[in-house]
Write an enzyme that holds these catalytic residues in place. Structure first.
Site, PDB file in Angstrom:
ATOM      1  N   ARG A   1      28.705 -45.384  27.829  1.00 20.38           N
ATOM      2  CA  ARG A   1      28.596 -47.027  28.478  1.00 20.38           C
ATOM      3  C   ARG A   1      28.883 -47.333  28.943  1.00 20.38           C
ATOM      4  NH1 ARG A   1      30.619 -47.764  22.553  1.00 20.38           N
ATOM      5  NH2 ARG A   1      30.983 -45.666  21.585  1.00 20.38           N
TER       6      ARG A   1
ATOM      7  N   LYS B   1      33.824 -41.087  13.364  1.00 14.79           N
ATOM      8  CA  LYS B   1      34.118 -42.242  13.507  1.00 14.79           C
ATOM      9  C   LYS B   1      34.589 -42.868  12.616  1.00 14.79           C
ATOM     10  CE  LYS B   1      32.635 -47.356  13.796  1.00 14.79           C
ATOM     11  NZ  LYS B   1      31.329 -48.237  13.945  1.00 14.79           N
TER      12      LYS B   1
ATOM     13  N   ASP C   1      30.828 -53.185  26.056  1.00 11.34           N
ATOM     14  CA  ASP C   1      31.633 -51.376  26.174  1.00 11.34           C
ATOM     15  C   ASP C   1      30.631 -50.705  24.421  1.00 11.34           C
ATOM     16  OD1 ASP C   1      32.625 -53.961  24.784  1.00 11.34           O
ATOM     17  OD2 ASP C   1      33.727 -52.242  23.681  1.00 11.34           O
ATOM     18  N   ASN C   2      29.809 -51.752  24.003  1.00 18.98           N
ATOM     19  CA  ASN C   2      28.917 -51.322  22.994  1.00 18.98           C
ATOM     20  C   ASN C   2      27.462 -50.971  23.673  1.00 18.98           C
ATOM     21  OD1 ASN C   2      30.483 -51.904  21.182  1.00 18.98           O
ATOM     22  ND2 ASN C   2      30.497 -53.538  20.327  1.00 18.98           N
TER      23      ASN C   2
ATOM     24  N   GLY D   1      38.486 -46.248  20.510  1.00 18.27           N
ATOM     25  CA  GLY D   1      39.634 -46.955  19.258  1.00 18.27           C
ATOM     26  C   GLY D   1      39.851 -45.942  17.847  1.00 18.27           C
TER      27      GLY D   1
ATOM     28  N   ARG E   1      28.682 -38.777  14.053  1.00 14.69           N
ATOM     29  CA  ARG E   1      27.713 -39.907  15.001  1.00 14.69           C
ATOM     30  C   ARG E   1      27.481 -38.645  15.576  1.00 14.69           C
ATOM     31  NH1 ARG E   1      29.797 -45.273  16.934  1.00 14.69           N
ATOM     32  NH2 ARG E   1      31.135 -44.469  17.809  1.00 14.69           N
TER      33      ARG E   1
ATOM     34  N   GLY F   1      38.206 -48.292  24.848  1.00 12.68           N
ATOM     35  CA  GLY F   1      38.014 -47.232  24.870  1.00 12.68           C
ATOM     36  C   GLY F   1      37.480 -46.476  23.307  1.00 12.68           C
TER      37      GLY F   1
ATOM     38  N   GLY G   1      42.580 -47.457  13.778  1.00 14.99           N
ATOM     39  CA  GLY G   1      41.464 -45.944  14.320  1.00 14.99           C
ATOM     40  C   GLY G   1      40.914 -45.315  12.858  1.00 14.99           C
TER      41      GLY G   1
END
Length: 520
Positions: free
Chosen positions: A199, A122, A269-270, A102, A192, A100, A135
């Site tokens: 993803r 981000k 996840d990327n 983070g 971003r 998730g 985070g």
């Protein structure tokens, strides 16, 4: 600041019912509502004019107090509810379970000129998915992401974008090389921007937990908003979706190989469902041409994500996505057929891409061996990829014996060029000159076409590090200089010729220039 906000993701997908911001496993939900951490003394460092325009904003908007506060987490626009996305993934080949967002918090979606953009901070603080992390993000990693995502766009590489880069005024503790020497660094936030931050792992989590109804809801949403041309959701449409994601992913990898970009952490996840380069962490640009190079310290032993393995890892990741979509179709064969086509399709597209890099526009049966021999020669001595291919466009078929001298600036140590190596190069240039006889294009036109696919300027690691070093001292001029330079990477830009140079020797082993950690 007037924005046309259209939050489709939060309105159409299931939310985590728990509103407390504590670490937890989140079930049957695509996201959790969460607020950014307030920053103590935010300062805007840079804004992308192109992204302002894409979002329907002006430079005047960017100078406002509202803009600063919204994009540093200090002000939430009315009628918006920030959220963190839930997903899982394979990390370095091993199933990691729930991951998730983070340290990413999505603010809202904007519609402008019939395009939708999700805006995400981000480094804006903890979420339910932060696990043991804080985070937050630091200035060095934020500069790298901000510059690279915009640079990749102008290179023609499918990518997420960046709107703004800002300091938070807060200090963040980081162990830059994971070697037991943590230190405080300047905190920063990158805004971003992407049509979607979905993803492969967004789908994997529901398949792994057998939450098939939520999986179907998310896949149907994906088709409706990002692949609507495929038609209404059905088993056939799910297969078509997978085929399209496979093609988009393949095209993205071809672009990475074309410009010498190494992502560094191709976990599932990327991997963007839209075939976009996403999550700029320990990435790097090839200096010396090397299929075995990885910029990621975490990957230094096994080199899973090395330059030459990126096409294979993309396929491995697509297998995991196929496994995630399988419960909606319950037939493996159509997925397998698409996956089986990946390698031959990649080889054909790679061959055409390499043809374009060396100015071949007709096909010949011997082109593959010609290109393989070229790549083998590039490995004989440390050879700068960007400089070699850019200077090679000046090749004169009438004088193949001058070919080696033409690319001499690309070699890091010309003393490495033994007589045997020189002979191999001269033989190759002679063979290439003969191959050019099959072409019916002028040398000038060939050069122009080659220079449209072989950039003169890329964001070399040492360039980003110089900008980081200056920014640490409060000087942000180099960030803007590189930002402007990289907007026109295929142009000569004689006023910026100093950046068309091999990596300086001081940067060979410097942290941030050669190897980077996942915190980068």
């Amino acid at each position: 600041m007037q924005l046309s906000i259209k939050d489709r993701f939060t309105k159409e997908l299931p939310a985590d019912p728990v509103l407390e911001n504590n670490r937890r496993q989140v079930s049957n939900a695509c996201f959790s509502y969460v607020f950014p951490k307030k920053t103590s003394k935010p300062e805007l460092i840079h804004v992308s004019p192109e992204m302002l325009d894409n979002l329907g904003m002006s430079s005047k908007n960017a100078q406002s107090e509202t803009f600063l506060n919204v994009f540093t987490g200090n002000y939430i626009l009315p009628n918006t509810k920030p959220y963190a996305m839930c997903y899982a993934g394979h990390q370095f080949g091993s199933w990691a379970g729930q991951l998730g967002d983070g340290r990413a918090i999505n603010l809202f979606e904007v519609e402008h000129e019939n395009k939708f953009w999700t805006l995400q901070l981000k480094g804006a603080g903890e979420t339910p998915y932060s696990r043991s992390a804080d985070g937050l993000a630091v200035l060095r990693s934020s500069i790298r992401e901000y510059l690279c995502s915009e640079a990749m766009f102008h290179l023609g590489v499918p990518t997420t974008r960046a709107l703004s880069l800002a300091l938070t005024g807060d200090k963040v503790m980081r162990d830059i090389m994971y070697d037991g020497h943590p230190a405080y660094e300047k905190g920063a936030i990158v805004t971003r921007v992407s049509p979607s931050f979905l993803r492969f792992g967004s789908y994997q989590i529901f398949a792994a937990r057998q939450e098939h109804e939520t999986l179907k809801t998310l896949v149907d949403y994906t088709i409706k908003h990002h692949f609507s041309h495929l038609g209404k959701p059905s088993k056939e449409t799910y297969i078509s979706l997978f085929k399209e994601v496979t093609d988009l992913t393949l095209d993205m990898i071809i672009h990475w190989q074309r410009v010498g970009f190494v992502h560094g952490v191709m976990n599932t996840d990327n991997m963007s469902i839209l075939g976009l380069t996403i999550d700029y962490g320990p990435y790097g640009w090839l200096e010396g041409f090397d299929f075995g190079w990885t910029p990621n310290t975490t990957d230094s032993q096994h080199k899973r994500y090395r330059f030459g393995n990126q096409p294979n890892i993309a396929l491995w990741n697509l297998y995991q996505l196929a496994n995630a979509l399988y419960p909606l179709v319950e037939v493996a064969e159509p997925f397998q057929t698409i996956l089986d086509d990946y390698k031959p399709n990649y080889e054909a597209k790679y061959l055409n891409m390499m043809r374009s890099k060396i100015g071949l526009f007709k096909e010949d049966a011997f082109d593959k061996s010609l290109i393989e021999d070229l790549e083998n020669n590039l490995l004989l001595a440390e050879t700068d990829m960007t400089i070699f291919f850019r200077n090679f466009s000046d090749f004169d078929a009438e004088s193949p014996s001058e070919g080696l001298q033409l690319v001499m600036d690309a070699f890091y140590n010309q003393n490495e060029l033994t007589e045997d190596i020189k002979q191999k190069w001269n033989q190759w240039f002679k063979r290439y000159a003969s191959r050019l006889e099959l072409e019916d294009i002028s040398s000038e036109s060939r050069k122009q076409k080659m220079n449209l696919v072989n950039p003169k300027y890329v964001l070399r690691n040492y360039m980003a590090q110089l900008a980081i070093d200056d920014a640490d001292k409060g000087n942000y001029k180099l960030i803007d200089e590189l930002f402007q330079l990289l907007k026109n990477p295929y142009n000569e830009q004689p006023e910026h010729e100093k950046w068309f140079a091999k990596r300086p020797e001081w940067a060979r082993h410097k942290v941030g220039c050669s190897m980077l950690s996942c915190s980068s």
